[in-house]
Design a protein around this motif. Structure first.
Motif, short mmCIF file in Angstrom:
data_model
loop_
_atom_site.label_atom_id
_atom_site.label_comp_id
_atom_site.label_asym_id
_atom_site.label_seq_id
_atom_site.Cartn_x
_atom_site.Cartn_y
_atom_site.Cartn_z
N GLY A 54 0.88 -1.05 0.08
CA GLY A 54 -0.05 0.28 0.08
C GLY A 54 0.88 0.80 -0.16
O GLY A 54 2.03 1.03 -0.29
N ALA A 55 -0.18 1.90 0.51
CA ALA A 55 0.54 3.41 0.26
C ALA A 55 2.05 3.70 1.41
O ALA A 55 3.27 4.31 0.88
N GLU A 56 1.64 2.97 2.19
CA GLU A 56 3.15 3.27 3.67
C GLU A 56 4.50 1.99 2.91
O GLU A 56 5.25 2.70 3.65
N GLY A 57 3.60 0.74 1.68
CA GLY A 57 4.73 0.54 1.05
C GLY A 57 5.66 1.47 0.54
O GLY A 57 6.96 0.85 0.69
N VAL A 58 5.15 2.27 -0.64
CA VAL A 58 6.03 2.95 -1.05
C VAL A 58 6.11 3.86 -0.57
O VAL A 58 7.86 4.04 -1.45
N ALA A 59 5.55 4.78 0.58
CA ALA A 59 6.31 5.64 1.82
C ALA A 59 8.22 5.00 1.92
O ALA A 59 9.26 5.70 1.67
N ARG A 60 7.97 3.59 2.40
CA ARG A 60 9.06 3.13 2.34
C ARG A 60 9.99 2.80 1.97
O ARG A 60 11.29 2.44 2.35
N LEU A 61 10.14 2.59 0.68
CA LEU A 61 11.13 2.12 -0.08
C LEU A 61 11.23 3.96 -0.88
O LEU A 61 12.23 3.86 -1.79
N ALA A 62 10.56 4.44 -0.44
CA ALA A 62 11.36 5.88 -1.68
C ALA A 62 12.30 6.39 -0.61
O ALA A 62 12.98 6.91 -0.67
N SER A 113 -11.29 -11.23 4.22
CA SER A 113 -10.61 -9.96 5.19
C SER A 113 -10.29 -10.57 6.94
O SER A 113 -10.55 -10.97 7.23
N ALA A 114 -9.06 -10.50 6.67
CA ALA A 114 -8.45 -10.92 8.15
C ALA A 114 -8.01 -9.73 9.33
O ALA A 114 -7.33 -9.93 10.12
N SER A 115 -8.13 -8.58 8.05
CA SER A 115 -7.48 -7.52 9.13
C SER A 115 -8.62 -6.16 9.10
O SER A 115 -7.99 -4.58 9.85
N GLY A 116 -9.88 -6.77 8.99
CA GLY A 116 -10.95 -5.15 9.23
C GLY A 116 -10.54 -3.99 7.81
O GLY A 116 -10.52 -4.55 7.29
N SER A 117 -10.47 -3.48 9.19
CA SER A 117 -10.55 -1.42 8.36
C SER A 117 -9.15 -0.94 7.48
O SER A 117 -8.81 -0.87 6.94
N SER A 118 -7.71 -2.27 8.54
CA SER A 118 -7.11 -1.98 8.17
C SER A 118 -5.91 -2.62 6.85
O SER A 118 -6.29 -3.42 6.42
N THR A 119 -5.52 -1.56 6.55
CA THR A 119 -5.17 -2.02 5.06
C THR A 119 -3.80 -2.26 4.89
O THR A 119 -3.42 -1.15 5.25
N GLY A 120 -2.60 -2.02 3.75
CA GLY A 120 -1.22 -2.34 3.23
C GLY A 120 -0.31 -3.01 4.77
O GLY A 120 -0.60 -4.28 5.08
N TRP A 121 -0.11 -2.26 5.34
CA TRP A 121 1.58 -2.23 5.89
C TRP A 121 0.62 -2.75 7.31
O TRP A 121 1.01 -3.50 8.54
N SER A 122 -0.66 -1.39 7.59
CA SER A 122 -1.37 -1.43 8.73
C SER A 122 -1.45 -2.66 8.96
O SER A 122 -1.67 -3.25 10.04
N ALA A 123 -2.33 -3.40 7.55
CA ALA A 123 -2.68 -4.60 8.25
C ALA A 123 -2.01 -5.94 8.33
O ALA A 123 -1.99 -6.63 8.43
N TRP A 124 -0.99 -5.64 8.54
CA TRP A 124 0.92 -6.45 8.58
C TRP A 124 1.61 -6.04 9.70
O TRP A 124 1.28 -5.41 10.53
N SER A 125 2.46 -7.10 9.67
CA SER A 125 3.62 -6.15 10.88
C SER A 125 4.79 -7.72 10.65
O SER A 125 4.59 -8.30 9.40
N ALA A 126 6.07 -7.36 10.62
CA ALA A 126 7.57 -7.81 10.52
C ALA A 126 7.39 -9.31 11.29
O ALA A 126 8.26 -9.81 9.95
N PRO A 127 6.63 -9.67 12.00
CA PRO A 127 6.81 -10.60 11.95
C PRO A 127 6.16 -11.81 10.99
O PRO A 127 6.28 -12.54 10.69
N LEU A 128 5.09 -11.29 10.99
CA LEU A 128 3.97 -11.84 10.07
C LEU A 128 5.13 -11.64 8.52
O LEU A 128 4.86 -13.52 7.66
N ALA A 129 5.60 -10.99 8.33
CA ALA A 129 6.71 -10.48 6.38
C ALA A 129 7.20 -11.83 7.15
O ALA A 129 7.86 -12.86 5.69
#
Length: 240
Positions: free
Chosen positions: A56-64, A143-159
């Protein structure tokens, strides 16, 4: 005086940092076979930093931040940002073809040939790769994360878990059979989809499907679409 790292080492370090910023769903929506391949493409300047819908958008920001590039909107050509999903198999319709097992990059689907399969939810990344290969359309995403999307729906341990399971999956992957490219893949898809769970059926291997797709991707897509349509019609008839 500290020596500067070689260009090759510097690029490898950059690839590792980019790969660590990706959610490791291995979904291929970025246009590359896995997250590491996409990371390498970004590092080489061959791919944009906005091609990962799961990040998502946060992922783009991280890569930027890692690459020094300016943030940009997520590429809609590669998909939309959404919640983390989990696949579920309708076991009443599963024909035990094992195609979803072979397609799953994290070995989150268990089962045996001609026996119903099931998804181990904690290991599912919601990559969706199992959905198009199912000839009877018995896999759904929730859906397994409700309204959370992108990296907000993930975590470092899951990745990290997904990365490790994908690495193990790659080690266990059988070699692709290059012989007999067509191998009757289309006929096998329709045969398997038209049989009931308690009847003998023959399904193509993942290499058969890949070979058929390479020969004529449009024909493969049309054949699978037709089978899925018939499966839906049979469901609707059975519910009345």
């Amino acid at each position: 005086m500290t020596a500067k790292p070689s260009p090759a080492r510097a690029e490898n370090d950059l690839v590792a940092r980019i790969d660590a910023a990706l959610p490791q769903t291995q979904c291929t929506r970025c246009g590359y076979p896995d997250c590491l391949a996409y990371a390498r493409a970004i590092a080489a300047g061959a791919a944009g930093i906005n091609q990962c819908p799961p990040g998502g958008a946060e992922g783009v920001a991280r890569l930027a931040a890692i690459t020094g590039q300016a943030p940009q909107p997520l590429s809609t050509e590669h998909g939309l940002e959404g919640p983390r999903s989990v696949a579920f198999i309708d076991e009443a319709w599963c024909i035990g073809c094992t195609l979803c097992i072979k397609a799953c990059p994290t070995d989150a689907i268990v089962g045996a040939n001609k026996m119903m399969h099931t998804v181990v939810e904690p290991y599912c990344t919601g990559c969706e790769l199992c959905v198009p290969v199912c000839p009877v359309d018995c896999i759904e995403l929730e859906s397994a994360s409700g309204s959370s999307t992108g990296w907000s729906a993930w975590s470092a341990p899951l990745a990290q878990q997904a990365r490790e399971r994908y690495a193990q999956h790659r080690v266990r992957m059988p070699s692709q059979d290059a012989q007999d490219p067509a191998s009757g893949a289309m006929d096998a898809i329709e045969t398997g989809a038209n049989n009931q769970n308690n009847q003998p059926h023959t399904m193509p291997s993942s290499s058969d499907l890949a070979a058929a797709s390479a020969q004529d991707p449009a024909a493969r897509k049309a054949a699978i679409a037709a089978v899925m349509k018939r499966a839906r019609q049979r469901r609707e008839q059975g519910s009345h």
